[in-house]
Scaffold this motif. Structure first.
Motif, short mmCIF file in Angstrom:
data_model
loop_
_atom_site.label_atom_id
_atom_site.label_comp_id
_atom_site.label_asym_id
_atom_site.label_seq_id
_atom_site.Cartn_x
_atom_site.Cartn_y
_atom_site.Cartn_z
N TYR A 6 0.84 -1.20 0.00
CA TYR A 6 0.00 0.00 0.00
C TYR A 6 0.87 1.25 0.00
N ALA A 7 0.46 2.25 -0.76
CA ALA A 7 1.14 3.55 -0.75
C ALA A 7 0.11 4.64 -1.05
N THR A 8 0.40 5.85 -0.59
CA THR A 8 -0.48 6.99 -0.82
C THR A 8 0.27 8.04 -1.62
N GLY A 9 -0.36 8.54 -2.68
CA GLY A 9 0.22 9.61 -3.48
C GLY A 9 -0.65 10.84 -3.39
N LYS A 10 -0.04 12.02 -3.43
CA LYS A 10 -0.79 13.27 -3.32
C LYS A 10 -0.33 14.29 -4.34
N ARG A 11 -1.27 15.16 -4.77
CA ARG A 11 -0.97 16.27 -5.67
C ARG A 11 -2.12 17.24 -5.59
N LYS A 12 -1.83 18.53 -5.32
CA LYS A 12 -2.86 19.56 -5.14
C LYS A 12 -3.88 19.09 -4.11
N SER A 14 -5.75 16.35 -4.53
CA SER A 14 -6.06 14.97 -4.87
C SER A 14 -5.24 13.99 -4.04
N ILE A 15 -5.88 12.88 -3.73
CA ILE A 15 -5.22 11.80 -3.00
C ILE A 15 -5.46 10.50 -3.75
N ALA A 16 -4.43 9.68 -3.90
CA ALA A 16 -4.56 8.38 -4.54
C ALA A 16 -4.08 7.31 -3.57
N LYS A 17 -4.94 6.35 -3.27
CA LYS A 17 -4.58 5.20 -2.45
C LYS A 17 -4.27 4.05 -3.42
N VAL A 18 -3.06 3.51 -3.34
CA VAL A 18 -2.58 2.54 -4.32
C VAL A 18 -2.22 1.23 -3.62
N SER A 60 4.56 -6.93 -14.78
CA SER A 60 4.78 -7.85 -13.67
C SER A 60 4.00 -7.49 -12.40
N VAL A 61 3.29 -6.35 -12.39
CA VAL A 61 2.52 -5.97 -11.20
C VAL A 61 1.12 -5.52 -11.60
N ASP A 62 0.16 -5.79 -10.72
CA ASP A 62 -1.20 -5.29 -10.87
C ASP A 62 -1.38 -4.14 -9.90
N ILE A 63 -2.16 -3.13 -10.33
CA ILE A 63 -2.40 -1.96 -9.48
C ILE A 63 -3.89 -1.74 -9.34
N VAL A 64 -4.32 -1.60 -8.09
CA VAL A 64 -5.70 -1.23 -7.78
C VAL A 64 -5.60 0.07 -7.00
N ALA A 65 -6.33 1.10 -7.45
CA ALA A 65 -6.22 2.41 -6.81
C ALA A 65 -7.59 3.05 -6.66
N THR A 66 -7.71 3.90 -5.64
CA THR A 66 -8.87 4.76 -5.50
C THR A 66 -8.37 6.19 -5.41
N THR A 67 -9.04 7.10 -6.10
CA THR A 67 -8.64 8.50 -6.08
C THR A 67 -9.82 9.34 -5.63
N LEU A 68 -9.50 10.45 -4.98
CA LEU A 68 -10.55 11.38 -4.57
C LEU A 68 -9.99 12.78 -4.50
N GLY A 69 -10.85 13.77 -4.71
CA GLY A 69 -10.46 15.18 -4.63
C GLY A 69 -9.84 15.69 -5.91
N GLY A 70 -10.04 16.97 -6.19
CA GLY A 70 -9.43 17.60 -7.35
C GLY A 70 -10.04 17.13 -8.66
N GLY A 71 -9.28 17.30 -9.74
CA GLY A 71 -9.74 16.91 -11.07
C GLY A 71 -8.90 15.76 -11.62
N PHE A 72 -9.11 15.45 -12.88
CA PHE A 72 -8.41 14.32 -13.48
C PHE A 72 -6.90 14.53 -13.52
N GLY A 73 -6.45 15.75 -13.78
CA GLY A 73 -5.02 16.02 -13.84
C GLY A 73 -4.33 15.80 -12.51
N GLY A 74 -4.89 16.37 -11.45
CA GLY A 74 -4.32 16.20 -10.12
C GLY A 74 -4.39 14.75 -9.66
N GLN A 75 -5.51 14.08 -9.97
CA GLN A 75 -5.64 12.68 -9.58
C GLN A 75 -4.65 11.79 -10.32
N ALA A 76 -4.41 12.09 -11.60
CA ALA A 76 -3.44 11.30 -12.38
C ALA A 76 -2.04 11.47 -11.81
#
Length: 130
Positions: A6-12, A14-18, A60-76
């Motif tokens: 599990y890892a968390t990414g952030k931008r503006k 937006s938050i992405a849980k990966v 070689s890896v599968d990714i399941v993520a949930t994103t919330l907040g902001g727009g598509f650019g920030g979430q990406a």
């Protein structure tokens, strides 16, 4: 080695849980495939896949993520940051590849707040001589 990382990414705003697991290269975001989630935004799809391409872990890896907040650019971009952090936890040797490319750094730029007496954050009212 953990089977699910599990890892968390952030931008503006937006938050992405990966969640990263060994697999076949499938990326799922908010219950949708990456193509369905971003539609025709090809540049944003490439940004999301960038850490996987650089580290040669795309198949070689599968990714399941949930994103919330902001727009598509920030979430990406938040998703890109989260994937990078998860890959480094998956294999610490990948950090030497991703860090020089700026993938491990959170882009902390956010919109400046509006100030009183101004039209925007810094834009003043137009001066009228007459």
């Amino acid at each position: 080695m953990a089977t699910r990382i599990y890892a968390t990414g952030k931008r503006k705003a937006s938050i992405a849980k990966v969640w990263l697991t060994p697999g076949s290269g499938k990326i799922t975001v908010n219950g949708l495939s990456l193509d369905a989630w971003l539609g025709g935004l090809e540049a944003k799809k490439l940004r999301v896949k960038q850490p996987l391409v650089l580290s040669k872990q795309g198949e070689s890896v599968d990714i399941v993520a949930t994103t919330l907040g902001g727009g598509f650019g920030g979430q990406a971009d938040a998703l890109r940051h989260g994937i990078s952090k998860a890959l480094v936890e998956f294999d610490p040797a990948i950090k030497a590849i991703l860090k020089p490319e700026g993938m491990m750094t959170r882009d902390s730029r956010v919109v400046e707040r509006k100030k009183p007496g101004k039209r925007k954050a810094r834009r003043s009212r137009q001066f009228s001589k007459r």
